[in-house]
Design an enzyme around this catalytic site. Structure first.
Site, PDB file in Angstrom:
ATOM      1  N   ASP A 188      24.009   3.333  10.762  1.00  0.00           N
ATOM      2  CA  ASP A 188      24.966   1.708  11.620  1.00  0.00           C
ATOM      3  C   ASP A 188      26.027   2.415  12.772  1.00  0.00           C
ATOM      4  OD1 ASP A 188      23.610  -0.726  10.331  1.00  0.00           O
ATOM      5  OD2 ASP A 188      25.338   0.010   8.453  1.00  0.00           O
TER       6      ASP A 188
ATOM      7  N   HIS B 274      26.940   7.262   3.051  1.00  0.00           N
ATOM      8  CA  HIS B 274      25.567   6.656   2.262  1.00  0.00           C
ATOM      9  C   HIS B 274      25.019   7.375   1.315  1.00  0.00           C
ATOM     10  CE1 HIS B 274      21.393   5.859   2.728  1.00  0.00           C
ATOM     11  NE2 HIS B 274      21.784   5.007   3.773  1.00  0.00           N
TER      12      HIS B 274
HETATM   13  C1  LIG Z   1      22.093   0.127   6.192  1.00  0.00           C
HETATM   14  C2  LIG Z   1      22.879   0.895   5.541  1.00  0.00           C
HETATM   15  O1  LIG Z   1      23.578   0.230   4.309  1.00  0.00           O
HETATM   16  S1  LIG Z   1      23.658   2.400   6.006  1.00  0.00           S
HETATM   17  C3  LIG Z   1      25.544   2.192   5.279  1.00  0.00           C
HETATM   18  C4  LIG Z   1      26.226   1.506   5.486  1.00  0.00           C
HETATM   19  N1  LIG Z   1      28.133   1.128   5.161  1.00  0.00           N
HETATM   20  C5  LIG Z   1      28.908   2.126   5.532  1.00  0.00           C
HETATM   21  O2  LIG Z   1      28.867   2.959   6.690  1.00  0.00           O
HETATM   22  C6  LIG Z   1      30.190   1.403   4.626  1.00  0.00           C
HETATM   23  C7  LIG Z   1      30.844   2.632   5.253  1.00  0.00           C
HETATM   24  N2  LIG Z   1      30.215   3.315   3.963  1.00  0.00           N
HETATM   25  C8  LIG Z   1      30.779   3.287   2.040  1.00  0.00           C
HETATM   26  O3  LIG Z   1      31.225   2.348   1.985  1.00  0.00           O
HETATM   27  C9  LIG Z   1      30.097   4.103   1.505  1.00  0.00           C
HETATM   28  O4  LIG Z   1      29.379   5.442   2.098  1.00  0.00           O
HETATM   29  C10 LIG Z   1      28.965   3.629   0.993  1.00  0.00           C
HETATM   30  C11 LIG Z   1      28.962   1.920   0.163  1.00  0.00           C
HETATM   31  C12 LIG Z   1      27.456   3.739   2.098  1.00  0.00           C
HETATM   32  C13 LIG Z   1      27.937   4.600  -0.009  1.00  0.00           C
HETATM   33  O5  LIG Z   1      28.885   4.180  -0.460  1.00  0.00           O
HETATM   34  P1  LIG Z   1      28.779   5.211  -2.648  1.00  0.00           P
HETATM   35  O6  LIG Z   1      27.105   6.124  -2.461  1.00  0.00           O
HETATM   36  O7  LIG Z   1      29.032   4.327  -3.794  1.00  0.00           O
HETATM   37  O8  LIG Z   1      29.560   6.276  -2.196  1.00  0.00           O
HETATM   38  P2  LIG Z   1      31.665   5.539  -2.558  1.00  0.00           P
HETATM   39  O9  LIG Z   1      31.650   4.507  -2.388  1.00  0.00           O
HETATM   40  O10 LIG Z   1      31.260   6.390  -4.128  1.00  0.00           O
HETATM   41  O11 LIG Z   1      32.350   7.229  -1.751  1.00  0.00           O
HETATM   42  C14 LIG Z   1      32.222   8.423  -2.637  1.00  0.00           C
HETATM   43  C15 LIG Z   1      33.617   9.107  -1.880  1.00  0.00           C
HETATM   44  O12 LIG Z   1      33.077   9.622  -0.135  1.00  0.00           O
HETATM   45  C16 LIG Z   1      34.049   8.125   0.283  1.00  0.00           C
HETATM   46  N3  LIG Z   1      33.791   8.054   1.337  1.00  0.00           N
HETATM   47  C17 LIG Z   1      32.295   7.292   1.349  1.00  0.00           C
HETATM   48  N4  LIG Z   1      31.611   6.548   2.965  1.00  0.00           N
HETATM   49  C18 LIG Z   1      33.555   6.810   3.077  1.00  0.00           C
HETATM   50  C19 LIG Z   1      33.498   6.739   4.549  1.00  0.00           C
HETATM   51  N5  LIG Z   1      33.005   5.994   5.695  1.00  0.00           N
HETATM   52  N6  LIG Z   1      34.958   7.045   4.761  1.00  0.00           N
HETATM   53  C20 LIG Z   1      35.375   8.093   4.262  1.00  0.00           C
HETATM   54  N7  LIG Z   1      35.362   8.071   3.014  1.00  0.00           N
HETATM   55  C21 LIG Z   1      34.094   7.832   2.607  1.00  0.00           C
HETATM   56  C22 LIG Z   1      34.444   8.113  -1.236  1.00  0.00           C
HETATM   57  O13 LIG Z   1      36.399   8.021  -1.021  1.00  0.00           O
HETATM   58  C23 LIG Z   1      34.366   9.164  -2.021  1.00  0.00           C
HETATM   59  O14 LIG Z   1      35.358   9.709  -2.118  1.00  0.00           O
HETATM   60  P3  LIG Z   1      35.765  10.644  -3.469  1.00  0.00           P
HETATM   61  O15 LIG Z   1      35.208  10.680  -4.501  1.00  0.00           O
HETATM   62  O16 LIG Z   1      37.276  10.899  -2.831  1.00  0.00           O
HETATM   63  O17 LIG Z   1      37.014   9.220  -4.073  1.00  0.00           O
HETATM   64  O1  LIG Z   2      18.940   3.050   1.967  1.00  0.00           O
HETATM   65  C1  LIG Z   2      20.479   2.761   1.858  1.00  0.00           C
HETATM   66  O2  LIG Z   2      20.990   2.805   1.187  1.00  0.00           O
HETATM   67  C2  LIG Z   2      20.434   1.575   3.166  1.00  0.00           C
HETATM   68  C3  LIG Z   2      20.227   2.106   4.406  1.00  0.00           C
HETATM   69  O3  LIG Z   2      20.545   3.213   5.199  1.00  0.00           O
HETATM   70  C4  LIG Z   2      19.466   1.287   5.076  1.00  0.00           C
HETATM   71  O4  LIG Z   2      19.269  -0.532   4.005  1.00  0.00           O
HETATM   72  O5  LIG Z   2      18.398   1.239   5.717  1.00  0.00           O
END
Ligand SMILES: CC(=O)SCCNC(=O)CCNC(=O)[C@H](O)C(C)(C)COP(=O)(O)OP(=O)(O)OC[C@H]1O[C@@H](n2cnc3c(N)ncnc32)[C@H](O)[C@@H]1OP(=O)(O)O
Ligand SMILES: O=C([O-])CC(=O)C(=O)O
Length: 382
Positions: free
Chosen positions: A319, A264
């Site tokens: 999620d 997140h």
């Molecule tokens: C309601 C919502 O929107 S909640 C979010 C729903 N989305 C997901 O669950 C999809 C999976 N999660 C992700 O892709 C990311 O965690 C996001 C998009 C939610 C947040 O992303 P950002 O804040 O941009 O973080 P970013 O993608 O730069 O990741 C940071 C680090 O964590 C790692 N990381 C982030 N999410 C995950 C994951 N689900 N599994 C494994 N590693 C992860 C990345 O590989 C990265 O590692 P590094 O620094 O060694 O390269």
């Molecule tokens: O806050 C965020 O970036 C994503 C999230 O958890 C939501 O929208 O509920």
């Protein structure tokens, strides 16, 4: 300083808001000062909508007239339902169908001429959208099952009425309460990507239908709301594989796969909404299928304890456990993200109104990295 590049706008403050506050280090979420746990336990989704839109929790009289006004707006025009039917028959993705239908709803908006500065009219428009989205989504599901839509039941609250229109049967108390709680948990979350999208649209003083339609588009992606569907698909993939869930997740992470429902932008610890949904998932598992809950907890244990991701600030988000909750309520997997949108519409509307009340056009800039001083060559000479 002005030229610092903040990729993904990480940590950038762009507005003040009284709506929701997140402490990502301790895993705390509040709506207008009320902890999410208290609202999920004691309020209904309608009370939460009222809180977000009107600034305080309603008393009984306020809630009753608010609910009455919402119930009166549930019907959707036949011409729009006809489009929903065609989309269902064409096997359109539910999020795309919802986006199209929400945009179409403005055609039947009685205050369509009111301009965006009329915030009272925008609030009424928002109320209409929020009341009609469940009807649209339930009709879409009925049509694709080859059935006719079920008329809204004015005796039921928004959550129970949705399940009733969706399945054709009144939900039992546990299903209605669990679903209502899921709606509360998804209603608002600061300036997440879809809310920010709605705000950017609203900041041009465009109307609330445009803002909500844009929010739906932004929510659909797998990095945001689309992840709830992906989580359930992973659980099914694990169940259908020959591997033990622990070995499956170990192999998947070794292959560099990102596990949906983890990570997140704001939380460095487990999302407080995931704690509540985990409890609901466990309760449903006690009388239903245990395996989904067990697979999710195995994944969580492996990633947090063995793989140590929690130390890197990567933990379950909202999620991660919602998928197994919806699955156990019998909801088709591709409806999970539309249901998220159904709830989040309340938050989008609250942010749009709050922002437009003290509006400033949102217009950041990019650092130009393209070529300079190119000499134009006419087409016939290129
Ligand atoms: C309601 C919502 O929107 S909640 C979010 C729903 N989305 C997901 O669950 C999809 C999976 N999660 C992700 O892709 C990311 O965690 C996001 C998009 C939610 C947040 O992303 P950002 O804040 O941009 O973080 P970013 O993608 O730069 O990741 C940071 C680090 O964590 C790692 N990381 C982030 N999410 C995950 C994951 N689900 N599994 C494994 N590693 C992860 C990345 O590989 C990265 O590692 P590094 O620094 O060694 O390269
Ligand atoms: O806050 C965020 O970036 C994503 C999230 O958890 C939501 O929208 O509920």
């Amino acid at each position: 300083m002005a030229d610092d590049l903040k990729k993904g706008l990480e940590g950038v403050l762009v507005a003040e808001s009284e709506l929701s506050s997140i402490d990502g280090d301790v895993g705390r979420l509040v709506y207008r000062g009320y902890p999410i746990e208290a609202l999920a336990e004691g309020a209904s989704y309608e009370e939460v909508l009222y809180l977000l839109w009107h600034g305080h929790l309603p008393d009984e009289r306020e809630l009753s007239s608010f609910t009455e006004a919402m119930v009166a707006e549930r019907e959707v025009d036949d011409a729009i339902l006809e489009t929903v039917r065609r989309l269902a028959e064409a096997d359109e993705e539910p999020m795309a169908a919802l986006r199209t239908a929400t945009s179409m709803l403005s055609a039947t908006e009685p205050e369509g001429d009111a301009n965006a500065e009329d915030l009272d009219a925008s609030l009424r428009k928002g109320r209409r959208i929020t009341a009609k989205i469940p009807t649209v989504l339930a009709a879409f599901e009925r049509y694709r099952q080859g059935d006719e839509p079920v008329d809204p039941n004015p005796e039921l609250g928004l959550a129970a009425n949705f399940l009733y229109m969706f399945t054709g049967t009144e939900p039992d108390e546990i299903a209605a309460e669990t679903f209502d709680q899921a709606l509360i948990l998804h209603a608002d979350h600061g300036l997440n990507a879809s809310t920010f999208t709605s705000m950017v649209i609203a900041s041009t003083m465009a109307d609330v239908y445009s803002a909500i339609t844009g929010g739906i588009g932004a929510l659909s992606g797998p990095l945001h709301g689309g992840a709830n569907q992906d989580v359930m698909e992973v659980l099914i993939e694990i169940d259908e594989s020959d591997l033990d869930p622990h070995d499956w997740v170990e192999q998947a992470t070794e292959e560099g796969r990102r596990i949906p429902g983890f990570g997140h932008r704001v939380y460095n610890v487990k999302d407080p909404r995931a704690h509540i949904l985990q409890q609901r998932s466990e309760e449903l598992a006690e009388t239903g299928e245990r395996k989904w809950y067990d697979i999710t907890t195995t994944i969580e244990r492996y990633l947090t304890e063995e793989k140590g991701l929690v130390e890197k600030g990567i933990a379950p988000n909202v999620d991660f456990y919602s998928g197994s909750v919806y699955y156990q309520l019998g909801i088709p997997i591709d409806m999970y993200t539309p249901i998220f949108a159904m709830s989040r519409a309340g938050g989008w509307i609250a942010h749009v109104l709050e922002y437009q009340d003290d509006n400033r056009l949102i217009r950041p800039r990019a650092r130009y990295t393209g070529p300079e001083d190119q000499t134009f060559v006419p087409l016939e000479e290129r």
